[in-house]
Design a protein around this motif. Structure first.
Motif, short mmCIF file in Angstrom:
data_model
loop_
_atom_site.label_atom_id
_atom_site.label_comp_id
_atom_site.label_asym_id
_atom_site.label_seq_id
_atom_site.Cartn_x
_atom_site.Cartn_y
_atom_site.Cartn_z
N LEU A 218 0.93 -1.42 0.11
CA LEU A 218 0.04 -0.33 0.29
C LEU A 218 1.08 1.24 -0.05
O LEU A 218 0.68 2.26 -0.70
CB LEU A 218 -0.74 0.37 1.30
CG LEU A 218 -2.35 -0.97 1.43
CD1 LEU A 218 -2.37 -0.60 2.71
CD2 LEU A 218 -2.74 -0.31 0.04
N THR A 219 1.77 1.16 0.92
CA THR A 219 2.71 2.50 1.06
C THR A 219 3.40 2.15 -0.15
O THR A 219 3.58 3.44 -0.64
CB THR A 219 4.01 2.44 1.70
OG1 THR A 219 3.72 1.85 3.31
CG2 THR A 219 4.70 3.56 2.15
N LEU A 220 3.70 1.58 -1.19
CA LEU A 220 4.70 1.87 -1.70
C LEU A 220 3.63 2.11 -3.45
O LEU A 220 3.79 2.87 -4.45
CB LEU A 220 5.38 0.38 -2.63
CG LEU A 220 6.57 0.27 -2.14
CD1 LEU A 220 6.97 -0.97 -2.42
CD2 LEU A 220 7.28 1.29 -1.52
N GLY A 221 2.80 0.98 -3.30
CA GLY A 221 1.31 1.71 -4.31
C GLY A 221 0.80 3.35 -4.55
O GLY A 221 1.00 3.52 -5.48
N GLY A 222 0.80 3.70 -3.17
CA GLY A 222 0.15 4.68 -2.87
C GLY A 222 1.03 6.67 -4.12
O GLY A 222 0.80 6.90 -4.13
N LEU A 223 2.30 5.50 -3.19
CA LEU A 223 3.58 6.57 -4.06
C LEU A 223 3.21 6.85 -5.02
O LEU A 223 3.53 7.66 -6.24
CB LEU A 223 4.98 6.18 -2.96
CG LEU A 223 5.75 7.15 -3.62
CD1 LEU A 223 7.26 7.10 -2.28
CD2 LEU A 223 6.51 6.51 -4.57
N GLY A 224 3.35 5.33 -5.99
CA GLY A 224 3.68 5.38 -6.98
C GLY A 224 2.43 6.21 -8.39
O GLY A 224 2.80 6.69 -8.93
N PHE A 225 1.44 5.90 -7.52
CA PHE A 225 0.25 6.20 -7.71
C PHE A 225 0.24 7.39 -8.11
O PHE A 225 -0.44 8.49 -8.90
CB PHE A 225 -1.20 5.67 -7.73
CG PHE A 225 -2.46 6.23 -7.69
CD1 PHE A 225 -2.72 5.78 -8.85
CD2 PHE A 225 -3.12 6.90 -7.39
CE1 PHE A 225 -4.19 6.56 -9.70
CE2 PHE A 225 -4.44 7.73 -7.97
CZ PHE A 225 -5.11 7.52 -8.92
N ALA A 226 0.68 8.47 -7.10
CA ALA A 226 0.16 9.64 -6.81
C ALA A 226 1.30 10.23 -7.18
O ALA A 226 1.41 11.88 -8.09
CB ALA A 226 0.09 9.93 -4.98
N TYR A 227 2.83 9.62 -7.27
CA TYR A 227 3.56 9.94 -8.21
C TYR A 227 3.59 10.61 -9.67
O TYR A 227 3.64 11.55 -10.14
CB TYR A 227 4.73 9.84 -7.87
CG TYR A 227 5.92 9.54 -8.92
CD1 TYR A 227 7.01 11.38 -8.29
CD2 TYR A 227 7.08 9.39 -10.15
CE1 TYR A 227 8.25 11.30 -8.83
CE2 TYR A 227 7.93 9.94 -9.96
CZ TYR A 227 8.30 11.07 -10.43
OH TYR A 227 9.50 11.85 -10.57
N ALA A 228 2.87 9.14 -10.51
CA ALA A 228 2.33 8.90 -11.35
C ALA A 228 1.19 10.69 -11.87
O ALA A 228 1.41 10.93 -13.69
CB ALA A 228 1.83 8.28 -11.88
N ARG A 229 0.29 10.84 -11.09
CA ARG A 229 -0.47 11.98 -11.48
C ARG A 229 -0.21 13.48 -11.09
O ARG A 229 -1.22 14.40 -11.46
CB ARG A 229 -1.57 11.82 -10.72
CG ARG A 229 -2.24 10.23 -10.34
CD ARG A 229 -3.72 10.37 -9.58
NE ARG A 229 -4.29 11.58 -9.93
CZ ARG A 229 -5.30 11.77 -8.48
NH1 ARG A 229 -5.30 10.72 -7.63
NH2 ARG A 229 -6.42 12.42 -8.98
N THR A 230 0.82 13.41 -11.00
CA THR A 230 1.53 14.84 -10.55
C THR A 230 2.21 15.46 -12.01
O THR A 230 3.12 15.01 -12.74
CB THR A 230 2.44 14.78 -9.82
OG1 THR A 230 2.38 14.17 -8.10
CG2 THR A 230 3.78 15.79 -9.42
N ASN A 231 1.44 16.87 -12.31
CA ASN A 231 2.46 16.93 -12.99
C ASN A 231 1.46 19.13 -12.67
O ASN A 231 1.30 18.98 -11.84
CB ASN A 231 1.46 17.42 -14.46
CG ASN A 231 -0.28 16.54 -14.88
OD1 ASN A 231 -0.58 17.50 -14.72
ND2 ASN A 231 -0.94 15.83 -14.20
N LYS A 232 2.32 19.86 -13.54
CA LYS A 232 1.64 21.24 -13.30
C LYS A 232 0.09 22.04 -13.20
O LYS A 232 0.14 22.35 -12.46
CB LYS A 232 2.35 21.96 -14.29
CG LYS A 232 1.85 21.95 -15.93
CD LYS A 232 2.56 22.92 -17.09
CE LYS A 232 2.48 22.32 -18.15
NZ LYS A 232 1.22 22.85 -17.81
N ASP A 233 -0.75 20.74 -14.05
CA ASP A 233 -2.66 21.26 -14.00
C ASP A 233 -2.75 20.56 -12.74
O ASP A 233 -3.86 20.51 -13.23
CB ASP A 233 -2.90 20.74 -15.17
CG ASP A 233 -1.68 21.68 -16.65
OD1 ASP A 233 -1.65 22.81 -16.25
OD2 ASP A 233 -1.55 21.11 -18.05
#
Length: 492
Positions: free
Chosen positions: A171-186
């Motif tokens: 859950l920790t790594l999955g949550g990090l990966g999911f949120a990191y992938a969604r991160t962009n300037k918009d």
């Protein structure tokens, strides 16, 4: 992985996620934070919270649920013939846990290998001796069924801990990966983070309510089990409290309720006048330097542990009352009304001393909150200071004063240690304040002390007593709310 290290791992991944999320957002905007929808910190917090919150919630729930599930699973392995006549399933399960803990200690200290701990089938006496050398005391004779159940207990616990580690890490790594992938300037990171923080605040605000509901339900379920084994008419309308664990107990709450209310009444007779007069003096008459010295000194009473008050009742107040009211011609009054240091009066007086700061401090703050204009108007009309206090200040502060008194009453009803050491343990009806009595809280502690199995009415009665006490204090709070609302409308 130990649970502490698992928490450290989750926190470390969350910290890395904060840095990585913030950096990714800035990189997507070409290093210009003005091109971002939200401030850079929001992108970091979004990744960190996505890794942290779900994993910690699952970890907390897992740690609470796993022991109950393991115990239910293992208890089914113990046949009825393996339970001695003088014991219960709960006591046998206590031995199972102790043997499992002993095997863990033996493995950790190198006395046994993990393979030996799983496969040990030696003479049970030898097992008792080896565990005794490691400081593990067992409450009854350990049978082979208990040893097998303990090994199964260790196995299931270890498997559950391994699964917990894998799930939380995923859950920790999955949550990090999911949120990191969604991160962009918009990405609207600020909106997501604020909604997440709002949800956490709502959860925190709900904990008190959920805890109260959980407490009430836990007592209610066990109370229902009690009334299946014991007559409710005897509990509410009987006149005798006599538990004996032989199936013919008389378990009436009325003698305990009488002792509780009697001792609380005497405590309030001591605390309310002294505390209220002290509050009036400190707020209306005392000079500033006297108030600055006297009020903190008075509030020290609230910080004294109740066990110290109990010792004070047992060693000082009780013997002093005996010298006045007891021992025939040796007493100051020449009477023999009090045979021992424990009595309702002893506990009531000491409890009243303990409650003085509850009344005085709250009443002082409430009296000081009365607008000065009301005092000035009364004095301007020719009233004296004492008349102003009696006819203006105290009526205006009455709702808060009543709340302070009822708070002190609730505190008195729930007190245990002073009653144990100052009032005795006799449940009976009597108007004589120089006799020993007991209260509901004292009996709750007594019925649940030691290794207990919640299968007899003598043990389950503690929950019926607890929920009755809860209803009693709830009624006091409702009464206080009614009085406060009634007089608040009158003086606002």
């Amino acid at each position: 992985m130990p649970t502490a290290w698992l928490v450290v791992f989750v926190l470390a991944v969350s910290a890395i996620g904060y840095i990585a999320g913030r950096r990714r957002a800035l990189n997507s905007a070409g290093g210009d934070s003005r091109a971002l929808h939200s401030l850079p910190v929001y992108y970091g917090f979004n990744v960190a919270l996505s890794a942290l919150v779900p994993s910690l919630l699952v970890l907390a729930v897992w740690l609470l649920a796993q022991p109950m599930l393991v115990e239910n699973r293992v208890s089914g392995m113990i046949p009825a013939e393996a339970i001695p006549e003088s014991s219960t399933l709960g006591l046998v399960m206590s031995d199972v846990r102790r043997v499992a803990e002993g095997l863990d200690i033996a493995v950790q200290q190198g006395a046994l290998s993990e393979q030996e701990a799983r496969a040990i089938r030696a003479d049970v006496t030898d097992v008792r001796a080896r565990l005794g050398d490691l400081g593990v005391a067992l409450g009854s004779d350990v049978r082979s069924e208990v040893l097998s159940a303990a090994q199964r207990y260790r196995q299931i616990t270890a498997t559950g801990h391994l699964l917990m580690t894998l799930v939380v890490a995923a859950l920790t790594l999955g949550g990090l990966g999911f949120a990191y992938a969604r991160t962009n300037k918009d990405f609207r990171a600020r909106n997501v983070v604020e909604r997440g923080v709002l949800a956490l605040l709502i959860l925190a605000a709900s904990l008190a309510i959920l805890t109260t509901i959980g407490i009430v339900l836990s007592m209610l379920f066990e109370t229902v089990n009690f009334f299946r084994l014991h007559s409710w008419t005897d509990f509410f309308f009987g006149s005798t409290w006599a538990p004996n664990f032989r199936g013919d107990s008389e378990l009436s709450i009325l003698p305990l309720l009488w002792g509780t209310l009697y001792i609380s009444f005497i405590a309030l007779l001591v605390a309310v006048p002294v505390g209220l007069f002290a509050a009036v003096y400190l707020s209306e008459y005392a000079h500033g330097h006297v108030r600055a010295f006297a009020k903190p000194l008075l509030e020290i009473l609230a910080g004294i542990p109740t066990i110290v008050y109990g010792l004070f009742a047992l060693l000082t107040v009780g013997p002093a009352l005996v010298r006045v009211f007891g021992r025939g011609s040796e007493g100051l009054l020449g009477v023999d009304w009090m045979s021992g240091a424990t009595s309702v009066l002893t506990a009531g007086v000491v409890m009243g001393i303990m409650l003085i700061p509850f009344v005085s401090s709250l009443s002082d703050d409430i009296i000081n909150a009365v607008p000065q204009a009301m005092r000035d108007g009364s004095l301007g009309l020719g009233a004296t200071r004492s008349e102003t206090i009696r006819q203006v200040v105290l009526p205006a502060a009455l709702p808060g004063i009543v709340g302070a008194i009822l708070l002190a009453a609730s505190r008195a009803i729930g007190e245990t240690m002073i009653v144990v050491m100052g009032a005795g343990a006799i449940a009976k009806f009597s108007l004589n304040p120089l006799e020993s009595m007991t209260t509901i809280t004292t009996r709750i502690v007594s019925q649940l002390t030691g290794d207990t199995d919640f299968a007899s009415p003598e043990t389950l009665v503690a929950f019926a007593l607890g929920i009755t006490l809860f209803v009693l204090t709830l009624g006091l709070n409702v009464l206080a709310l009614y009085i406060v609302r009634k007089y608040r409308e009158q003086y606002e």
